[in-house]
Design an enzyme around this catalytic site. Structure first.
Site, short mmCIF file in Angstrom:
data_model
loop_
_atom_site.label_atom_id
_atom_site.label_comp_id
_atom_site.label_asym_id
_atom_site.label_seq_id
_atom_site.Cartn_x
_atom_site.Cartn_y
_atom_site.Cartn_z
N HIS A 148 -8.26 62.77 35.81
CA HIS A 148 -7.37 62.26 36.88
C HIS A 148 -6.01 62.97 36.85
O HIS A 148 -4.99 62.34 37.11
CB HIS A 148 -7.16 60.74 36.72
N ASP A 181 -9.80 57.30 31.69
CA ASP A 181 -11.07 56.99 32.34
C ASP A 181 -11.64 58.21 33.08
O ASP A 181 -10.94 59.16 33.39
CB ASP A 181 -10.89 55.84 33.33
N GLU A 182 -12.93 58.12 33.34
CA GLU A 182 -13.63 58.99 34.28
C GLU A 182 -13.38 60.49 34.09
O GLU A 182 -12.89 61.18 34.97
CB GLU A 182 -13.25 58.60 35.73
N VAL A 183 -13.74 60.99 32.91
CA VAL A 183 -13.74 62.44 32.70
C VAL A 183 -15.17 62.91 32.91
O VAL A 183 -16.08 62.45 32.21
CB VAL A 183 -13.28 62.78 31.27
N GLU A 231 -13.18 53.40 28.26
CA GLU A 231 -13.71 54.64 27.67
C GLU A 231 -13.04 55.02 26.35
O GLU A 231 -13.62 55.75 25.55
CB GLU A 231 -13.54 55.81 28.64
#
Lengths: 691, 691
Positions: free
Chosen positions: B252, B315-317, B367
């Site tokens: 992000h 988050d969200e890698v 995460e």
């Protein structure tokens, strides 16, 4: 100026009557509008290019325009840009820059052309570009293809160079956000002078570094810091608005004396005034100390406020302190002064010299007009066009405020029909007439708070702004009302609260989220007019009296009552639109039954209870109207006894209750009159036709 | 904390069911409320006296309270004062001051007693006084005697110490006034953590003096200056709210790489992302340069944001840049890392050491939970209570956000029923459960602008705030909705625009001031739920896409549809209130006929045209509902063919159109089902009764 106006060929088209194209909801109406076919689509790729002269103020004006356009169309900061001339949708060509300090009479004309492929805006000055950008904003509409501006060619310039709004921040202090959003509103309708009334008996509102007891002791802590004043002036300048401070003297000055009693004509001590009215305290014009003080004070304020004009007020001195002070009486005798007017003229002359020494031109209200004063001073007339014309023939410049007192709660049209160049002013030579610079709407603040002030200023001030800007032949009241409604809601995007705050205030009054019944009543009432509010107050109002009653929430002008009256007039004209009678009946039935529905709220809320007599009258009027309609529909003549009873009822219902007027009463009276056969009618297919 | 909650005797009265006294529209509902008879009148003479410990923050809290109380009651700045203890209407007794930097777990309890002669508010801390003052504000009502607060005794304290709202200012920048008014809203419902999501692929939003290319190149000029950050933190502190910054990493983070591509795992160059979703760019966890940079950056931000907690996101890698970079692959092999999760855990451990070095406790999303991290870190769970419970059993503290994603457009009750201590968390020991600190509502910002963000946050977040504050036995959904409506309109006085902005947006969409027909439709639709908006978009949405459609104006929850559904349920229950069927019929007739009335607007506006299929469906559903009512009223069984046709219609009408859902469809389905005799009924005196 005036001569130029007279030779100006006005191409104003009666666009509103043109059934082909949608109406152009422009206010003020430009001097010349030519419509063409086609439209310019306004989407996120819209951009503005600047060519010719540029300056930071112009860049900033374009940024503000883009921000306003985004708000109006619901677009985002990354949509719509400033671009280069090769790709710009709107090409701006500006010939020259503006003065560092905006001056009276700078050119504000512009030429705007919009076609389906792009738009051009030309002006000799940044100010003209600002005015043209506001016109562009008003042209953008929601259309079948997206947002769009119609193809037009507009040539425009103002009729008067001084188009002002005065806000009285002395009686009730207005926070900066109130000032700023109203500056936005002013810019939207091309007003160019913010007259900031900054001192009153009830408060001194600006930080003085030289005389700190002025704001420290005279403001209850409610004042503008000097950095905030700078901020307001810069904000106004970015919108092409001059800021003129008024520090009223020698009267209206009790708040000064709390910290500096030695300025007054009686020893004091003084307290900040809480009541409204004209009070005794006045500066002592006979002591040199007064002028030393004012020299330093005006010197400080002349630097703080860069505009070339400086307003000393000068109104409403009752002279009682002067009469009672032997030293002052002695001074008057020694100087052969016959009246307090003579003494005030002496004061004004001394103050004028100080104002002039600090590089400013003095303004004051009618009272200052005396031959002792130089011709440079500007007279702001609260007395009327005749007084203004007298000043002009004597060589003084003037501004009209009489007729634009928006605190008096008049309907918009009543201000709209007032022309600065009517009455005695109509007979002035063109040179004399050119001395009439324009006018100012005045928002005196006895009964306004930050919560409801917008609803007292807007939308009516937009109609006044049109009077100051547009050619004199723009005077159709129906067209004005049609456009005013659209302009009013456009102002919502600027954060003005005259529309959005209404329901919030009614909810508080109702103590309930369901305000439908209260709104039905509040929609058809108006606050009492002129100075009746003081006269009819249940207890003496002061600056501490909460402004949270229905009279404070109700609009100065009831659209619902106006529309109802229009329907009744249309019906009784014998040529109503189909369905008019049905609509009238529906409205009357709604009002008749509202009383019962409102009762539960009245039992819960003291603020609703106060207006129940109005609600009862509304119900009774609606009953009378329904009966009158029945007589009309059956072609019967109403009995005299019934009629006289009903007319008595109307007279009763016309009286103020809770300082409110029931605005449908005159229309009901017309229905009753008509039912007697004064306007004879019969019903065919539900539509009443003349016999 | 948890233990204390368990031993707390909850005296919660079912006040709403008490017909004697008006309902107390409190939200969050206090832990204990005892009502008595009588009330305290609140008029301009109302005053507050402070005794016991005092500090500037407490003085300021009282000033803010008085300002809020004046706004709520329509009083003026000179009304209502801080006074001495001999004359104060409300006596405040505070035992001790608060920490210079507000800390997690500071005592927020208070005791409030109101009688007809005065009120007392006691608390161990200034924070508790702040919470009690908000309760006092909610108690003030419009009453027959004036404004008044009922006689009550309240003992109150929060269930959870961490009650947050996250606002994502990365995807769409929110100006300061939006942040401040939402802090006001948070304070009103006793939320105490503002989680400020400040960087995203789409924008880096804080001025960095150490690394100026972050905001200069990563923000499109839309960022908060450091003095503005100070201002927000001070504003929040005055309202008892902690401010926790989140700078999301290592994913992000595209906006960081525009100015500093060397931080990324691929060479770049990078541009600010315009699309939504999960993207490839991620910081390179294998270079020491990354940690040097983050050490200096976090050092700067740790000073700028005084709170003890610091959020690294995490988050969200998606790992694609890591997979594609041979050096990173080599590093992973050399360090025996088996997966990208291992690599991210290594990164988090390094970053945690930096955060800790700068005196802060690290927070991150689910995460980051890996055994390598010390037990001090706090896990914010978007995955749910089970994930949270796992963290708690491992000794980590956690926050629940799963279930509080207000961007997903759920109705209020759907968030309200989510409890941080339900699911696997319900089985935790009291020590483990005490590690669950509370939760946060999250306002992700793909589809919000400054214009509509308030309507996505409020009023639903007030229901979530109640979940975090009130005892777990406060869970009556009907009571919640009743109080939510009142609280929602109370927030209007704070300048929140969730109510006032609706009509303004609809007017733009309509291109008309008369929005009655458009509103009739907009009132019964809701935006599509969860992540359907992306999936159903007519064109790929970006950060440049205007948010000006009906889907952007429509409320996340349709009150009109909910109320209609309640009426249908009531009717079909066989015990409806008198008039229910009449009301249902009136609504259906209105909706049936609205289509024709809306048509002229659709011809003028592209934004109305887009929703005409919904309008047609609304009309068809209304027709079906009316026919079903007729069958019911006559006690007839609807023919199967009619029924199947109508159900097909309902299924069709349930599908999204223009990314909107027609929320009356399920209620119409119930009527159709009932008309088949599934719910058998007959009409007596206009009321349908069960056979």
């Amino acid at each position: 100026m005036r001569t130029m106006l007279l030779v100006l060929t006005v191409y104003l088209l009666t666009i509103l009557a043109d059934a082909q194209s949608p109406p152009l909801n422009l206010m003020p109406m430009p001097a010349s509008v030519k419509t063409a076919s086609g439209q310019l689509v306004i989407d996120p790729s819209f951009s503005v290019a600047i060519s010719g002269h540029t300056e930071p103020r112009l860049q900033r004006a374009v940024e503000i325009f883009l921000s306003d356009l985004r708000r109006q169309t619901g677009m985002l900061p990354l949509d719509m840009k400033i671009s280069d001339t090769a790709t710009g949708t709107l090409l701006i060509q500006c010939d020259s820059g503006t003065k560092e300090v905006q001056e009276l009479g700078e050119d504000e004309s512009y030429h705007l052309e919009i076609s389906s492929s792009g738009a051009k805006l030309n002006s000799p000055t940044t100010l003209g570009i600002m005015r043209g950008l506001q016109t562009f904003l008003q042209l953008v509409q929601t259309a079948p293809v997206g947002f769009a501006a119609p193809a037009v060619t507009i040539d425009d310039k103002p009729r008067f160079p001084w188009r002002g709004l005065m806000i009285d921040c002395g009686r009730h202090f207005m926070p900066l956000d109130v000032i700023k959003r109203n500056l936005d509103g002013m810019a939207a309708v091309k007003l160019n002078v913010f007259h900031w009334h900054l001192s009153e008996n009830q408060g001194f509102r600006v930080e003085s570094k030289r005389f700190p007891k002025l704001h420290e002791m005279g403001s209850d802590g409610l004042y503008y810091r000097q950095d905030e004043v700078h901020d307001v002036i810069a904000y106004a300048r970015e919108r092409g608005i001059r800021v003129i401070p008024e520090f009223d003297m020698p009267g209206h000055s009790t708040a000064w004396f709390v910290g500096y009693p030695e300025l007054a004509s009686a020893p004091g001590p003084y307290e900040i005034e809480r009541k409204w009215g004209v009070f005794d305290p006045a500066m002592d014009p006979t002591q040199e100390h007064t002028y030393h003080f004012l020299d330093e004070f005006i010197g400080e304020m002349a630097k703080l406020f860069p505009d070339n004009f400086y307003d000393i007020g000068g109104d409403e001195v009752n002279g009682k302190q002067w009469d009672a002070n032997p030293k002052i009486q002695e001074f008057m005798r020694a100087h052969s002064m016959k009246s307090n007017q003579d003494l005030q003229a002496y004061f004004n002359k001394r103050v004028q010299a100080i104002v002039s020494k600090h590089g400013k031109t003095m303004i004051g209200w009618d009272e200052i007009l005396r031959p002792e004063l130089p011709r440079s001073v500007v007279i702001q007339s609260w007395r009327g066009q005749d007084s203004l014309a007298r000043a002009a023939t004597q060589g003084y410049r003037g501004l009209l405020s009489h007729g634009y007192y928006i605190d008096l709660m008049w309907p918009a049209y009543q201000h709209y029909v007032v022309d600065p160049l009517s009455g005695a002013a109509a007979a002035l030579s063109s040179e004399e007439a050119s001395r009439i610079l324009g006018g100012e709407a005045t928002m005196w603040a006895e009964y306004v708070s930050p919560e409801n002030i917008d609803s007292r200023i807007w939308p009516r001030t937009a109609a006044i702004a049109e009077r100051f800007w547009s050619p004199p032949n723009v005077h159709d009241v129906n067209s004005m009302y049609q456009r005013l409604e659209v302009v009013s809601h456009r102002l919502d995007f600027l954060g003005l609260t005259h529309n959005t705050g209404y329901a919030t205030m009614l909810r508080r009054i109702a103590g309930s989220d369901d305000i439908s019944t209260l709104k039905a009543l509040a929609d058809v009432v108006e606050p009492v007019k002129n100075y009746t509010r003081e006269e009819t107050a249940p207890a003496e109002p002061t600056s501490l009296t909460p402004l949270n009653r229905v009279v404070d929430a109700a609009r100065p002008e009831s659209d619902a009552a106006r529309q109802f009256t229009d329907m009744v007039n249309s019906l009784l004209s014998g040529k109503p639109k189909p369905g008019t009678e049905t609509q009238i009946r529906a409205a009357l039935i709604h009002w008749r039954d509202n009383q019962v529905d409102l009762q539960p709220l009245a039992e819960k809320s003291f603020l609703v209870k106060e207006v129940m007599p109005l609600s009862q009258n509304l119900s009774a009027l609606a009953n009378a109207g329904l009966a009158a309609l029945d007589y009309l529909a059956h072609g019967e003549r109403a009995p005299d006894s019934w009629k006289s009873q009903q007319l008595a009822l109307v007279e009763q219902a016309k009286k103020q209750q809770a300082q409110l007027l029931l605005m449908i009463a005159p229309a009901i009276r017309k229905l009753i009159d008509a039912s007697e056969g004064q306007v004879s009618a019969t019903a065919v297919n539900g539509v009443i036709l003349p016999k």
